[in-house]
Scaffold this motif. Structure first.
Motif, PDB file in Angstrom:
ATOM      1  N   MET A   1       1.023  -1.298   0.060  1.00 47.32           N
ATOM      2  CA  MET A   1       0.060  -0.373   0.016  1.00 47.32           C
ATOM      3  C   MET A   1       1.050   1.209  -0.040  1.00 47.32           C
ATOM      4  N   LEU A   2       0.376   2.296  -0.572  1.00 50.04           N
ATOM      5  CA  LEU A   2       1.298   3.478  -0.503  1.00 50.04           C
ATOM      6  C   LEU A   2       1.320   4.256   0.529  1.00 50.04           C
ATOM      7  N   SER A   3       2.390   4.691   0.856  1.00 52.06           N
ATOM      8  CA  SER A   3       2.792   5.656   2.007  1.00 52.06           C
ATOM      9  C   SER A   3       2.235   7.120   1.715  1.00 52.06           C
ATOM     10  N   GLU A   4       2.249   7.654   2.904  1.00 50.60           N
ATOM     11  CA  GLU A   4       1.622   9.142   2.890  1.00 50.60           C
ATOM     12  C   GLU A   4       2.760   9.716   1.897  1.00 50.60           C
ATOM     13  N   PHE A   5       3.972   9.546   1.853  1.00 51.42           N
ATOM     14  CA  PHE A   5       4.891  10.263   1.269  1.00 51.42           C
ATOM     15  C   PHE A   5       4.906   9.987  -0.350  1.00 51.42           C
ATOM     16  N   ILE A   7       1.913   8.888  -1.943  1.00 49.55           N
ATOM     17  CA  ILE A   7       0.836   9.441  -2.512  1.00 49.55           C
ATOM     18  C   ILE A   7       0.984  10.893  -2.651  1.00 49.55           C
ATOM     19  N   ALA A  85      -5.891  19.218   2.119  1.00 49.05           N
ATOM     20  CA  ALA A  85      -5.757  18.338   3.425  1.00 49.05           C
ATOM     21  C   ALA A  85      -6.685  17.212   3.111  1.00 49.05           C
ATOM     22  N   THR A  87      -8.152  13.257   4.063  1.00 50.11           N
ATOM     23  CA  THR A  87      -7.993  12.227   5.091  1.00 50.11           C
ATOM     24  C   THR A  87      -8.800  10.991   4.326  1.00 50.11           C
ATOM     25  N   LEU A  88      -7.705   9.965   4.343  1.00 51.17           N
ATOM     26  CA  LEU A  88      -8.147   8.650   3.568  1.00 51.17           C
ATOM     27  C   LEU A  88      -8.352   7.543   4.296  1.00 51.17           C
ATOM     28  N   LEU A  93      -7.794   2.873   0.035  1.00 54.37           N
ATOM     29  CA  LEU A  93      -6.417   2.705  -0.778  1.00 54.37           C
ATOM     30  C   LEU A  93      -6.007   1.353  -0.904  1.00 54.37           C
ATOM     31  N   GLY A 121      -0.414  20.658   1.380  1.00 49.58           N
ATOM     32  CA  GLY A 121      -1.448  20.047   1.964  1.00 49.58           C
ATOM     33  C   GLY A 121      -0.886  18.931   3.152  1.00 49.58           C
ATOM     34  N   ASP A 122      -1.734  18.118   3.228  1.00 51.04           N
ATOM     35  CA  ASP A 122      -1.512  17.145   4.344  1.00 51.04           C
ATOM     36  C   ASP A 122      -2.343  15.860   4.030  1.00 51.04           C
ATOM     37  N   THR A 123      -1.787  14.652   4.137  1.00 53.77           N
ATOM     38  CA  THR A 123      -2.348  13.425   3.674  1.00 53.77           C
ATOM     39  C   THR A 123      -2.370  12.568   5.065  1.00 53.77           C
ATOM     40  N   THR A 124      -3.459  12.191   5.480  1.00 56.21           N
ATOM     41  CA  THR A 124      -3.799  11.413   6.705  1.00 56.21           C
ATOM     42  C   THR A 124      -4.719  10.376   6.599  1.00 56.21           C
ATOM     43  N   SER A 125      -4.746   9.407   7.483  1.00 55.02           N
ATOM     44  CA  SER A 125      -5.673   8.172   7.395  1.00 55.02           C
ATOM     45  C   SER A 125      -6.762   8.462   8.315  1.00 55.02           C
TER      46      SER A 125
END
Lengths: 323, 323
Positions: A1-5, A7, A85, A87-88, A93, A121-125
Motif C-alpha cells: 500500500m502507498l505511504s503518505e509520502f 501518495i 488536506a 483524510t483517506l 487505498l 497540504g496534508d495526507t492522513t488516514s
C-alpha cells in the motif's frame, strides 16, 4: 500500500510555478502581486454528508476544488493557489488503488483550467474527509462583500438553481425523476462550474455578492443580514431548468429551488443603473443572469408568487447541524 | 442543538484586527506587510489517529493550532492568521455541550499568545476531523528551507525528544510508566510548545530546518534528501528527559526517541562557525539546543552508539499509511 509520502510524490506534486516554494517543505511560500490583497477561504467535503461514498473520484476531485473556487468567484477574486488536506480510509487505498489517481486528475484538471497551483497540504488516514483551502488575489479594496448591498438594488442570480437538490431529492426517493432527466441534472450536483470570470467582471457592477451553497434564501439572507436591508423576491423569476419546472409546484421541488443549495451560482445585488451593463456581461460570457427581485430598506425576506401573494417556506436553507 | 452558524457565531468569531476582513464572508482578506512573503501550511488531526476520542477538548484546541504553528517555526516565519475547518459528530454536540467551547478556548488561548488571528474556516458534521491552515510572514527570501543544508554542518535539535511517543507506548501497553512519570510526560503529547521565537532567530544562523513531527530520523531524512547530503548522528547526544533515559536501552524506547514523532521540536543544521551564537541563543531563549551530529557529503544516515558502532533501527519514522 502507498505511504503518505508516496501518495504526495505520485499524485500531488505537480510543479507550482507561481509559488516561490510549493509542495515539499514545512510550508509553501508565495508572493502577492503589487497592489493586490490575498483572499483566502476553506471548504470541507465529508463522505456521507456532502457526497456518497461511491461517488466517482474524478468528479469528486473536481467538486472539491470547484466549491472552493466558487468562494473566490463570490469575492471577485482571481484564484491562484490551493492546499489540499485529505483524510483517506486505509480500506479505500487497499481496495481501490485507482481512486487517488482519479481524484488527483479531477482536481488538477480544474486547477489547470483556472491557473491554480496546488502548493501544499496534508495526507492522513481516517474517515474520508477532503479539506481544500483556496487563495486568490484581488485589487486592494475591490473585493465583492456580502455587506455592501444598498436598498433598492436589483437582486440577480447566475445560471439556474435547484437541479443539484433535485437529484438529491430523487436519490432520497422524495421525488422520482426519469432516467434521462436524472442524467441531465447530475452534472449540477457532481461537477458544478465555478463562476470565476463572472465574479471578476462583477467587481465593476455589483454592490454585494455571495455564492449559493446553502440555498438561495439562506445565502441571500446572509447578504441581507450583513447589509442591514430586506428583500422581495418573485418566485416565478427564479431561473430553473425545464426539468425542474416540470415538477413544480411540488413543495419539495419549490424547496429544491429556493433552499436546496449546492448550486454554486452567484447571487449578487447591483444598482438599477447597471442593468444594461449586466445584461451585456451576460451575453459576453454566455451566462444566464436573471433579475429575481429587489432589496428594500425594510428588513425581512419575502417571496411572492405569480399572484403577488407571499409564499410560505418552511425551510429556508440547509444547515449542517439541524437535527 | 447548535446550528453551524450558531457554532461559528458563539465560538469562532473573535475579532481579527490584523485582517482586512475576517470571519463572516465567502472568504477572508489579508494584506502582507511590505517586503514580506506569505508562508502557508496545513495540518489535520483525526480522531483515533492523532488523538483519542476522549482527549480533553481544551488541550486538543491547543494542539490543533500548535502543530501548525510548529510548521511556521520550522520556516522561521511569524505566524499571523489561521483558518479552522472542523468536522464534528452530531453525537458529540448533543452529548457534550461543553466540548466546542473548551476546544475554542484552547485554540484561542494559544492563538492570542502568538498574535494569530482566526480569520475563517468551515464547520461541517461527520467523524471528528480538525484541519487547521496557518499563514505567516517572512522577510522576502529569508525562510528556512529543508533544502539548504551544507556538508559538514552541525546538526542541532531543540528541547528533548521522545516523551510524547513514550506516553503513547505506555497507552498501548508496550511499556509501563509509573503514574508520576506519566503525568510529567503527558504535556509533551497533549500540549506541545511550538518553537516560534527560536525559528525566527534561527534565520540568522541555520542553513536548514524542519520540525520533528514524524520522528527525528524521518524528519532529518527529509533535510538530507532535499539537500543532497548525508549525516552521522551520535545516539548518546540526542537529548531526552530523565524519565525516558531511565527506560533505555529498551528497543521500543530507543524507537520513541529516534522515530516516535509528535515532538514538535526543531531539527536544524548550521555552519560550525555559528556554534557560539547558537549557544548564546539557547541561553537567551532558555531553550535547550543540542548538537547531535554532523552532515556529510556522502549520502546516508548513520546513528552511532557510545562505542562508535552503528545502531540498527528498524523503523525510521512514523508514516500514516504504513500497514
Amino acid at each position: 500500500m502507498l505511504s503518505e509520502f508516496e501518495i504526495i510524490r505520485q499524485y500531488f506534486s505537480q510543479a507550482s510555478p507561481t509559488a516561490r516554494l510549493g509542495v515539499g517543505d514545512d510550508a509553501a511560500i508565495i508572493s502577492l502581486s503589487p497592489g493586490k490583497e490575498l483572499v483566502v477561504s476553506t471548504d470541507t467535503l465529508v463522505s456521507g454528508q456532502h457526497f456518497l461514498a461511491d461517488t466517482d473520484p474524478l468528479k469528486l476531485g473536481h467538486k472539491s476544488l470547484a466549491v472552493n473556487l466558487s468562494d473566490m468567484a463570490a469575492m471577485g477574486a482571481s484564484p491562484r493557489w490551493a492546499m489540499l488536506a485529505i483524510t483517506l480510509p486505509r480500506q479505500l487505498l487497499k481496495e481501490n488503488s485507482q481512486w487517488i489517481g482519479e481524484f488527483s486528475k479531477g482536481f488538477y484538471t480544474l486547477a489547470q483550467k483556472h491557473h491554480v497551483a496546488l502548493i501544499g497540504g496534508d495526507t492522513t488516514s481516517g474517515p474520508l474527509n477532503i479539506c481544500v483551502q483556496i487563495m486568490g488575489e484581488v485589487d486592494h479594496g475591490k473585493a465583492l462583500l456580502r455587506s455592501k448591498a444598498q436598498p433598492n438594488d436589483d437582486i440577480w442570480i447566475s445560471g439556474s438553481l435547484g437541479d443539484a437538490a433535485l437529484v438529491l431529492a430523487h436519490q432520497q426517493q422524495r421525488i422520482q425523476l426519469q432516467s434521462v432527466e436524472l442524467e441531465k441534472c447530475l452534472p449540477a450536483l457532481l461537477t458544478p462550474i465555478p463562476r470565476i470570470e463572472l465574479g471578476q467582471q462583477l467587481i465593476n457592477y455589483a454592490n454585494s455578492a455571495i455564492d449559493i451553497s446553502d440555498g438561495l434564501l439562506a445565502d441571500l439572507g446572509h447578504i441581507l443580514d450583513c447589509s442591514d436591508v430586506g428583500a422581495i423576491i418573485n418566485f416565478n423569476a427564479v431561473a430553473c431548468s425545464d426539468i425542474l419546472q416540470n415538477y413544480l409546484p411540488h413543495p419539495d421541488v419549490i424547496n429544491c429551488l429556493l433552499a436546496g443549495g449546492d448550486d454554486y451560482e452567484l447571487c449578487f445585488t447591483a444598482s438599477t443603473i447597471n442593468r444594461l451593463e449586466i445584461e451585456r456581461l451576460s451575453a459576453k460570457l454566455s451566462i444566464q443572469l436573471t433579475r429575481i427581485g429587489k432589496t428594500t430598506a425594510i428588513k425581512g425576506l419575502t417571496v411572492l408568487d405569480s399572484g403577488g401573494n407571499e409564499l410560505t417556506q418552511e425551510k429556508k436553507g440547509y444547515e449542517h447541524f439541524y437535527t
